[in-house]
Design a protein around this motif. Structure first.
Motif, PDB file in Angstrom:
ATOM      1  N   ILE A   1      12.275  34.068  17.576  1.00  0.00           N
ATOM      2  CA  ILE A   1      10.953  33.590  17.971  1.00  0.00           C
ATOM      3  C   ILE A   1      10.052  33.595  16.737  1.00  0.00           C
ATOM      4  CG2 ILE A   1       8.953  34.014  19.451  1.00  0.00           C
ATOM      5  CD1 ILE A   1      10.916  35.642  21.263  1.00  0.00           C
ATOM      6  N   ASN A   2       9.429  32.445  16.450  1.00  0.00           N
ATOM      7  CA  ASN A   2       8.478  32.341  15.348  1.00  0.00           C
ATOM      8  C   ASN A   2       7.131  32.841  15.842  1.00  0.00           C
ATOM      9  OD1 ASN A   2       6.729  31.618  13.304  1.00  0.00           O
ATOM     10  ND2 ASN A   2       7.601  29.585  13.015  1.00  0.00           N
ATOM     11  N   LEU A   3       6.655  33.958  15.278  1.00  0.00           N
ATOM     12  CA  LEU A   3       5.383  34.560  15.684  1.00  0.00           C
ATOM     13  C   LEU A   3       4.220  34.069  14.835  1.00  0.00           C
ATOM     14  CD1 LEU A   3       6.683  38.226  16.108  1.00  0.00           C
ATOM     15  CD2 LEU A   3       6.389  36.495  17.897  1.00  0.00           C
ATOM     16  N   GLY A   4       4.498  33.253  13.811  1.00  0.00           N
ATOM     17  CA  GLY A   4       3.458  32.757  12.915  1.00  0.00           C
ATOM     18  C   GLY A   4       3.269  33.662  11.716  1.00  0.00           C
ATOM     19  N   SER A   5       2.664  33.127  10.661  1.00  0.00           N
ATOM     20  CA  SER A   5       2.385  33.868   9.420  1.00  0.00           C
ATOM     21  C   SER A   5       3.648  34.498   8.839  1.00  0.00           C
ATOM     22  CB  SER A   5       1.316  34.934   9.638  1.00  0.00           C
ATOM     23  OG  SER A   5       0.112  34.346  10.053  1.00  0.00           O
ATOM     24  N   LYS A   6       4.773  33.798   8.946  1.00  0.00           N
ATOM     25  CA  LYS A   6       6.073  34.224   8.424  1.00  0.00           C
ATOM     26  C   LYS A   6       6.645  35.443   9.140  1.00  0.00           C
ATOM     27  CE  LYS A   6       5.236  32.199   3.899  1.00  0.00           C
ATOM     28  NZ  LYS A   6       5.238  32.390   2.462  1.00  0.00           N
ATOM     29  N   TRP A   7       6.153  35.748  10.333  1.00  0.00           N
ATOM     30  CA  TRP A   7       6.705  36.811  11.170  1.00  0.00           C
ATOM     31  C   TRP A   7       7.645  36.198  12.193  1.00  0.00           C
ATOM     32  CZ3 TRP A   7       6.438  42.038  10.962  1.00  0.00           C
ATOM     33  CH2 TRP A   7       5.495  42.610  10.093  1.00  0.00           C
ATOM     34  N   TYR A   8       8.799  36.849  12.396  1.00  0.00           N
ATOM     35  CA  TYR A   8       9.796  36.396  13.366  1.00  0.00           C
ATOM     36  C   TYR A   8      10.280  37.592  14.166  1.00  0.00           C
ATOM     37  CZ  TYR A   8       9.802  32.130  10.658  1.00  0.00           C
ATOM     38  OH  TYR A   8       9.415  30.978  10.035  1.00  0.00           O
ATOM     39  N   GLN A   9      10.717  37.319  15.386  1.00  0.00           N
ATOM     40  CA  GLN A   9      11.235  38.376  16.249  1.00  0.00           C
ATOM     41  C   GLN A   9      12.589  37.956  16.798  1.00  0.00           C
ATOM     42  OE1 GLN A   9       8.520  40.154  19.105  1.00  0.00           O
ATOM     43  NE2 GLN A   9      10.145  40.171  20.651  1.00  0.00           N
ATOM     44  N   THR A  10      13.505  38.905  16.868  1.00  0.00           N
ATOM     45  CA  THR A  10      14.818  38.647  17.445  1.00  0.00           C
ATOM     46  C   THR A  10      15.399  39.935  17.998  1.00  0.00           C
ATOM     47  OG1 THR A  10      16.956  37.559  17.092  1.00  0.00           O
ATOM     48  CG2 THR A  10      16.188  39.013  15.349  1.00  0.00           C
ATOM     49  N   THR A  11      16.440  39.770  18.786  1.00  0.00           N
ATOM     50  CA  THR A  11      17.204  40.894  19.319  1.00  0.00           C
ATOM     51  C   THR A  11      18.643  40.718  18.875  1.00  0.00           C
ATOM     52  OG1 THR A  11      15.754  41.079  21.234  1.00  0.00           O
ATOM     53  CG2 THR A  11      17.914  42.106  21.420  1.00  0.00           C
ATOM     54  N   ALA A  12      19.245  41.780  18.375  1.00  0.00           N
ATOM     55  CA  ALA A  12      20.644  41.733  17.939  1.00  0.00           C
ATOM     56  C   ALA A  12      21.445  42.776  18.701  1.00  0.00           C
ATOM     57  CB  ALA A  12      20.743  41.981  16.440  1.00  0.00           C
TER      58      ALA A  12
ATOM     59  N   ALA B   1      23.124  46.742  13.768  1.00  0.00           N
ATOM     60  CA  ALA B   1      22.329  45.837  14.601  1.00  0.00           C
ATOM     61  C   ALA B   1      21.051  45.415  13.873  1.00  0.00           C
ATOM     62  CB  ALA B   1      21.997  46.499  15.940  1.00  0.00           C
ATOM     63  N   ILE B   2      20.410  46.343  13.178  1.00  0.00           N
ATOM     64  CA  ILE B   2      19.209  46.014  12.393  1.00  0.00           C
ATOM     65  C   ILE B   2      19.563  44.996  11.309  1.00  0.00           C
ATOM     66  CG2 ILE B   2      17.545  46.934  10.717  1.00  0.00           C
ATOM     67  CD1 ILE B   2      17.535  49.535  12.423  1.00  0.00           C
ATOM     68  N   ASN B   3      20.651  45.252  10.581  1.00  0.00           N
ATOM     69  CA  ASN B   3      21.078  44.332   9.523  1.00  0.00           C
ATOM     70  C   ASN B   3      21.431  42.959  10.083  1.00  0.00           C
ATOM     71  OD1 ASN B   3      20.693  46.252   7.536  1.00  0.00           O
ATOM     72  ND2 ASN B   3      22.806  46.958   7.581  1.00  0.00           N
ATOM     73  N   ARG B   4      22.058  42.929  11.239  1.00  0.00           N
ATOM     74  CA  ARG B   4      22.411  41.655  11.872  1.00  0.00           C
ATOM     75  C   ARG B   4      21.149  40.872  12.234  1.00  0.00           C
ATOM     76  NH1 ARG B   4      27.036  40.021  15.374  1.00  0.00           N
ATOM     77  NH2 ARG B   4      26.252  38.382  16.751  1.00  0.00           N
TER      78      ARG B   4
ATOM     79  N   ILE C   1      10.567  47.883  14.181  1.00  0.00           N
ATOM     80  CA  ILE C   1      11.528  47.968  15.279  1.00  0.00           C
ATOM     81  C   ILE C   1      10.734  48.158  16.559  1.00  0.00           C
ATOM     82  CG2 ILE C   1      13.426  49.276  16.275  1.00  0.00           C
ATOM     83  CD1 ILE C   1      14.296  49.864  13.375  1.00  0.00           C
ATOM     84  N   ILE C   2      10.918  47.225  17.479  1.00  0.00           N
ATOM     85  CA  ILE C   2      10.160  47.231  18.734  1.00  0.00           C
ATOM     86  C   ILE C   2      10.875  48.054  19.796  1.00  0.00           C
ATOM     87  CG2 ILE C   2       9.264  45.755  20.581  1.00  0.00           C
ATOM     88  CD1 ILE C   2       9.173  43.513  18.404  1.00  0.00           C
ATOM     89  N   ASN C   3      12.189  47.880  19.875  1.00  0.00           N
ATOM     90  CA  ASN C   3      12.965  48.540  20.911  1.00  0.00           C
ATOM     91  C   ASN C   3      14.393  48.702  20.413  1.00  0.00           C
ATOM     92  OD1 ASN C   3      13.643  49.656  23.347  1.00  0.00           O
ATOM     93  ND2 ASN C   3      13.842  47.703  24.404  1.00  0.00           N
ATOM     94  N   HIS C   4      15.040  49.793  20.773  1.00  0.00           N
ATOM     95  CA  HIS C   4      16.448  49.972  20.429  1.00  0.00           C
ATOM     96  C   HIS C   4      17.078  50.942  21.402  1.00  0.00           C
ATOM     97  CE1 HIS C   4      16.040  53.999  18.546  1.00  0.00           C
ATOM     98  NE2 HIS C   4      14.818  53.583  18.298  1.00  0.00           N
TER      99      HIS C   4
ATOM    100  N   GLU D   1      21.618  47.734  21.100  1.00  0.00           N
ATOM    101  CA  GLU D   1      20.668  46.616  21.098  1.00  0.00           C
ATOM    102  C   GLU D   1      19.441  46.997  20.290  1.00  0.00           C
ATOM    103  OE1 GLU D   1      17.795  44.233  24.247  1.00  0.00           O
ATOM    104  OE2 GLU D   1      19.450  45.418  25.004  1.00  0.00           O
ATOM    105  N   VAL D   2      19.031  46.093  19.387  1.00  0.00           N
ATOM    106  CA  VAL D   2      17.832  46.303  18.587  1.00  0.00           C
ATOM    107  C   VAL D   2      16.965  45.062  18.683  1.00  0.00           C
ATOM    108  CG1 VAL D   2      16.914  46.586  16.261  1.00  0.00           C
ATOM    109  CG2 VAL D   2      18.891  47.891  16.952  1.00  0.00           C
ATOM    110  N   THR D   3      15.698  45.239  19.018  1.00  0.00           N
ATOM    111  CA  THR D   3      14.710  44.161  18.970  1.00  0.00           C
ATOM    112  C   THR D   3      13.731  44.521  17.863  1.00  0.00           C
ATOM    113  OG1 THR D   3      14.926  43.735  21.338  1.00  0.00           O
ATOM    114  CG2 THR D   3      12.945  42.897  20.260  1.00  0.00           C
TER     115      THR D   3
END
Length: 142
Positions: free
Chosen positions: A8-19, A36-39, A90-93, A105-107
């Protein structure tokens, strides 16, 4: 299979994903967390910067007296992506269990940027490694 690892593109070069990374008997949960963080970070850099793919093929066929002695084919595929992780959160793991797998799981969110400058095809680096030989230590156990 794992759930979708969309970015997900959050804007200002910030992105979010879950691995997701499968946990095996010979891998600790902390190692799985790092994997998972590295992925996740790898996927974000690839999404932001793109992926360069190169391929090289080699085919060798040798004959003697009209008989094929060697028939060898190999292919090397290389992928490369360049970028920098400037910040990460790290938002959630945590560990989750599916019907047949245990996964970590890491978000996370990451701010990324591209490397500046042009490639220099004439750039070379020379390194000398200091090699130290160690003598084995024998232990006497009671």
């Amino acid at each position: 299979s794992f759930p979708d690892e969309k970015i997900i593109n959050l804007g200002s070069k910030w992105y979010q994903t879950t691995a997701f990374v499968e946990i095996y008997d010979n891998v600790t949960p902390s190692e799985s967390r790092e994997n998972a963080i590295n992925r996740a970070l790898k996927h974000i850099i690839e999404f932001y910067s793109g992926v360069e793919i190169s391929s090289t093929s080699l085919s060798i066929i040798a004959e003697t007296d009209l008989q094929m002695d060697i028939d060898h084919f190999s292919e090397l595929i290389n992928t490369m992506s360049q970028g920098m992780i400037l910040e990460k959160e790290i938002i959630n793991h945590g560990i989750k269990t599916t019907s047949d797998k245990v996964i970590y799981e890491v978000t996370l969110r990451a701010k990324v940027d591209k490397l500046k400058g042009e490639r220099d095809p004439l750039f070379k680096i020379k390194a000398n490694l200091v090699v130290t030989f160690f003598k084995p230590i024998l232990f006497d156990f009671p």
